[in-house]
Design a protein around this motif. Structure first.
Motif, PDB file in Angstrom:
ATOM      1  N   HIS A   1      14.552  -1.260   4.567  1.00  0.00           N
ATOM      2  CA  HIS A   1      15.003  -1.829   5.845  1.00  0.00           C
ATOM      3  C   HIS A   1      13.860  -2.196   6.844  1.00  0.00           C
ATOM      4  CE1 HIS A   1      18.291   0.274   3.991  1.00  0.00           C
ATOM      5  NE2 HIS A   1      19.009  -0.586   4.614  1.00  0.00           N
ATOM      6  N   SER A   2      12.527  -1.879   6.616  1.00  0.00           N
ATOM      7  CA  SER A   2      11.401  -2.122   7.602  1.00  0.00           C
ATOM      8  C   SER A   2      10.368  -2.577   6.789  1.00  0.00           C
ATOM      9  CB  SER A   2      11.317  -1.046   8.632  1.00  0.00           C
ATOM     10  OG  SER A   2      10.934   0.169   7.795  1.00  0.00           O
ATOM     11  N   PHE A   3       9.325  -2.947   7.403  1.00  0.00           N
ATOM     12  CA  PHE A   3       7.948  -3.211   6.878  1.00  0.00           C
ATOM     13  C   PHE A   3       7.239  -1.808   6.237  1.00  0.00           C
ATOM     14  CE2 PHE A   3       3.538  -4.472   6.669  1.00  0.00           C
ATOM     15  CZ  PHE A   3       3.585  -5.324   5.837  1.00  0.00           C
ATOM     16  N   GLN A   4       7.443  -0.826   6.905  1.00  0.00           N
ATOM     17  CA  GLN A   4       6.895   0.425   6.461  1.00  0.00           C
ATOM     18  C   GLN A   4       7.690   0.708   5.222  1.00  0.00           C
ATOM     19  OE1 GLN A   4       4.141   1.894   7.890  1.00  0.00           O
ATOM     20  NE2 GLN A   4       4.430   3.103   5.867  1.00  0.00           N
TER      21      GLN A   4
ATOM     22  N   LEU B   1       6.312  -1.042   2.441  1.00  0.00           N
ATOM     23  CA  LEU B   1       4.978  -0.707   2.011  1.00  0.00           C
ATOM     24  C   LEU B   1       5.072   0.752   1.138  1.00  0.00           C
ATOM     25  CD1 LEU B   1       2.673  -1.306   5.009  1.00  0.00           C
ATOM     26  CD2 LEU B   1       2.973  -2.604   2.982  1.00  0.00           C
ATOM     27  N   ASP B   2       6.016   1.680   1.603  1.00  0.00           N
ATOM     28  CA  ASP B   2       6.319   3.178   1.126  1.00  0.00           C
ATOM     29  C   ASP B   2       6.644   2.853  -0.418  1.00  0.00           C
ATOM     30  OD1 ASP B   2       5.078   4.104   3.209  1.00  0.00           O
ATOM     31  OD2 ASP B   2       7.063   4.494   4.142  1.00  0.00           O
TER      32      ASP B   2
ATOM     33  N   ALA C   1       6.684   0.083  -2.372  1.00  0.00           N
ATOM     34  CA  ALA C   1       5.606  -0.615  -3.217  1.00  0.00           C
ATOM     35  C   ALA C   1       4.603   0.476  -3.830  1.00  0.00           C
ATOM     36  CB  ALA C   1       4.996  -1.581  -2.625  1.00  0.00           C
ATOM     37  N   ARG C   2       4.351   1.728  -2.797  1.00  0.00           N
ATOM     38  CA  ARG C   2       3.454   2.471  -3.254  1.00  0.00           C
ATOM     39  C   ARG C   2       4.039   3.658  -4.226  1.00  0.00           C
ATOM     40  NH1 ARG C   2       1.251   2.206   2.975  1.00  0.00           N
ATOM     41  NH2 ARG C   2      -0.553   0.503   2.522  1.00  0.00           N
ATOM     42  N   ARG C   3       5.199   3.831  -3.862  1.00  0.00           N
ATOM     43  CA  ARG C   3       5.845   4.868  -4.963  1.00  0.00           C
ATOM     44  C   ARG C   3       6.380   3.998  -6.239  1.00  0.00           C
ATOM     45  NH1 ARG C   3       8.983   5.771  -0.199  1.00  0.00           N
ATOM     46  NH2 ARG C   3      10.971   4.657  -1.331  1.00  0.00           N
ATOM     47  N   HIS C   4       6.316   2.924  -6.321  1.00  0.00           N
ATOM     48  CA  HIS C   4       6.758   2.034  -7.304  1.00  0.00           C
ATOM     49  C   HIS C   4       5.631   0.859  -7.840  1.00  0.00           C
ATOM     50  CE1 HIS C   4      10.502   3.666  -5.798  1.00  0.00           C
ATOM     51  NE2 HIS C   4      10.858   3.749  -6.891  1.00  0.00           N
ATOM     52  N   PRO C   5       4.556   1.209  -8.192  1.00  0.00           N
ATOM     53  CA  PRO C   5       3.449   0.377  -8.325  1.00  0.00           C
ATOM     54  C   PRO C   5       3.657  -0.795  -9.500  1.00  0.00           C
ATOM     55  CG  PRO C   5       2.800   2.375  -9.151  1.00  0.00           C
ATOM     56  CD  PRO C   5       3.900   2.645  -8.428  1.00  0.00           C
ATOM     57  N   GLY C   6       3.493  -1.691  -9.125  1.00  0.00           N
ATOM     58  CA  GLY C   6       3.760  -2.837 -10.026  1.00  0.00           C
ATOM     59  C   GLY C   6       5.161  -3.152 -10.367  1.00  0.00           C
ATOM     60  N   GLN C   7       6.078  -2.392  -9.762  1.00  0.00           N
ATOM     61  CA  GLN C   7       7.520  -2.793  -9.999  1.00  0.00           C
ATOM     62  C   GLN C   7       8.164  -3.791  -8.969  1.00  0.00           C
ATOM     63  OE1 GLN C   7       9.857   0.827 -10.875  1.00  0.00           O
ATOM     64  NE2 GLN C   7       7.864   1.745 -11.363  1.00  0.00           N
TER      65      GLN C   7
ATOM     66  N   ARG D   1      -1.209  -8.172  -0.739  1.00  0.00           N
ATOM     67  CA  ARG D   1      -1.781  -7.212  -1.596  1.00  0.00           C
ATOM     68  C   ARG D   1      -3.092  -6.855  -1.244  1.00  0.00           C
ATOM     69  NH1 ARG D   1      -4.664  -7.188  -6.019  1.00  0.00           N
ATOM     70  NH2 ARG D   1      -5.041  -9.578  -6.019  1.00  0.00           N
ATOM     71  N   LEU D   2      -3.977  -7.590  -1.017  1.00  0.00           N
ATOM     72  CA  LEU D   2      -5.058  -7.384  -0.552  1.00  0.00           C
ATOM     73  C   LEU D   2      -5.227  -6.588   0.818  1.00  0.00           C
ATOM     74  CD1 LEU D   2      -6.953 -10.912  -1.627  1.00  0.00           C
ATOM     75  CD2 LEU D   2      -7.382  -8.511  -2.686  1.00  0.00           C
ATOM     76  N   ARG D   3      -4.541  -7.198   1.801  1.00  0.00           N
ATOM     77  CA  ARG D   3      -4.731  -6.482   3.162  1.00  0.00           C
ATOM     78  C   ARG D   3      -3.919  -4.984   3.179  1.00  0.00           C
ATOM     79  NH1 ARG D   3      -5.199  -9.315   7.557  1.00  0.00           N
ATOM     80  NH2 ARG D   3      -5.597  -7.278   8.485  1.00  0.00           N
ATOM     81  N   THR D   4      -2.936  -4.825   2.297  1.00  0.00           N
ATOM     82  CA  THR D   4      -2.440  -3.350   2.186  1.00  0.00           C
ATOM     83  C   THR D   4      -2.568  -2.508   1.114  1.00  0.00           C
ATOM     84  OG1 THR D   4      -0.286  -4.350   1.098  1.00  0.00           O
ATOM     85  CG2 THR D   4      -0.348  -4.497   3.511  1.00  0.00           C
ATOM     86  N   GLY D   5      -3.235  -3.113  -0.041  1.00  0.00           N
ATOM     87  CA  GLY D   5      -3.579  -2.170  -0.996  1.00  0.00           C
ATOM     88  C   GLY D   5      -2.212  -1.920  -2.195  1.00  0.00           C
ATOM     89  N   ILE D   6      -1.157  -2.676  -1.910  1.00  0.00           N
ATOM     90  CA  ILE D   6      -0.134  -2.350  -2.648  1.00  0.00           C
ATOM     91  C   ILE D   6      -0.103  -2.914  -3.921  1.00  0.00           C
ATOM     92  CG2 ILE D   6       1.561  -1.955  -0.753  1.00  0.00           C
ATOM     93  CD1 ILE D   6       2.628  -4.755  -0.933  1.00  0.00           C
ATOM     94  N   ASP D   7       0.336  -2.790  -5.121  1.00  0.00           N
ATOM     95  CA  ASP D   7       0.479  -3.253  -6.259  1.00  0.00           C
ATOM     96  C   ASP D   7       1.669  -3.915  -6.624  1.00  0.00           C
ATOM     97  OD1 ASP D   7       0.237  -4.048  -9.010  1.00  0.00           O
ATOM     98  OD2 ASP D   7       0.151  -2.105  -9.699  1.00  0.00           O
ATOM     99  N   ILE D   8       1.824  -5.253  -6.415  1.00  0.00           N
ATOM    100  CA  ILE D   8       2.893  -6.157  -6.595  1.00  0.00           C
ATOM    101  C   ILE D   8       2.714  -7.307  -7.475  1.00  0.00           C
ATOM    102  CG2 ILE D   8       3.868  -5.673  -4.346  1.00  0.00           C
ATOM    103  CD1 ILE D   8       2.690  -8.140  -3.342  1.00  0.00           C
TER     104      ILE D   8
END
Length: 322
Positions: free
Chosen positions: A138-141, A144-145, A147-153, A173-180
């Protein structure tokens, strides 16, 4: 009594003293102008081009006729205009990607800075990051959370490799380090249908607004435009921890390099008038485009900034277009 020259003779002598470029500009335009859209009919670039074609027709006193020349990420049309006679009668309705990222990715046979010159800024393109509403985001945070709990998913759909949405996804992806994961489609229509069906988990597209208003997608954040009255409570990306986010997209009208400065100025004045017109502002807003009466110097500075950021993203993400 000395001979007194006639008024016609005096006028002729005065005109002869004027620079040829100024005479040309004062007579411009003397015939219809062709306005080349680098994509197929029906998209945002095409709709933006047709809005300005109508406005320029009114302000220049000559028909401005839209011609669609799609293909190769807009570089076919850009090459056509860049190689045309620099007389102001053939213009390009360019997206910033045609001039900043496509030449880097596709090896276009033109120098976007030397072979094309902006004659007017048409508007900023608004990106909306929207997710599948079945996700607990429901928010940008939250985004991010998750995406970090579900890398690549988390899969994001775009209109194709190397498009503005693809570059935005890689920048995110580059700015936040998430795996998408990037999933390319052919056009925004396919992307949005896939997002609504749940085949991809999020999109970054101005045209998502109709699905958002219908409750089929949930908006999380936007950028490109300065505000979003139709998205109450949705923050700008600068407000959610990325204040220096500077990847955007916009539309410009461009002429072949070498077009005489007085003609560029005449076209620029007409674009400025159109961009201040309430009807133009409202029509663009409906497309997710925010009008802005920028100077030519400001437009060139934006293009250079976009080129630099795109180059950094393309190199860091290793984006290739086969």
């Amino acid at each position: 009594m000395p001979f007194a020259p006639s008024r016609r003779a005096l006028l002729g002598a005065g005109l002869a003293a004027l620079p040829a470029a100024r005479l040309h500009a004062e007579a411009f335009p003397a015939r219809p102008i062709t306005y080349v859209v680098p994509y197929a009919a029906g998209g945002t670039n095409d709709a933006t081009g047709r809005i300005f074609a109508r406005q320029l027709t009114q302000r220049l006193g000559q028909n401005v006729v839209v011609e669609n020349r799609s293909g190769a990420g807009g570089t076919i049309a850009a090459t056509y205009v860049a190689r045309s006679r620099p007389d102001g009668y053939l213009l390009l309705n360019a997206s910033s990607a045609n001039l900043t990222s496509a030449p880097q990715l596709l090896g276009a046979p033109y120098d976007p800075e030397a072979d094309l010159v902006p004659v007017g800024f048409l508007g900023h393109y608004r990106y909306i990051l929207a997710v599948d509403p079945r996700l607990p985001i429901h928010s940008f945070q939250d985004f991010l959370d998750y995406a970090r709990r579900h890398p690549g998913q988390l899969n994001y759909g775009t209109a194709g490799t190397g498009t503005g949405s693809h570059l935005a996804g890689e920048y995110l992806r580059l700015r936040t380090g998430i795996d998408i994961t990037h999933v390319p489609y052919r056009g925004s229509g396919q992307v949005l249908a896939a997002a609504v069906a749940g085949d991809v988990q999020f999109v970054m597209d101005a045209l998502a607004i109709s699905h958002i208003l219908a409750g089929r997608l949930r908006p999380i954040v936007f950028w490109g435009a300065s505000s979003a009255e139709d998205l109450p409570g949705v923050p700008h990306i600068h407000q959610v921890g990325l204040p220096d986010w500077n990847l955007t997209q916009f539309f410009v009208a461009a002429a072949p390099g070498g077009t005489p400065a007085p003609i560029v100025s005449r076209l620029h004045e007409a674009v400025l008038e159109a961009s201040r017109d309430p009807g133009t502002i409202a029509a663009l807003k409906a497309l997710g485009v925010e009008a802005a009466p920028l100077s030519l110097a400001e437009t060139v500075a934006l293009l250079r900034q976009e080129t630099t950021v795109n180059r950094q993203v393309i190199e860091a993400a290793g984006i290739r277009v086969s």
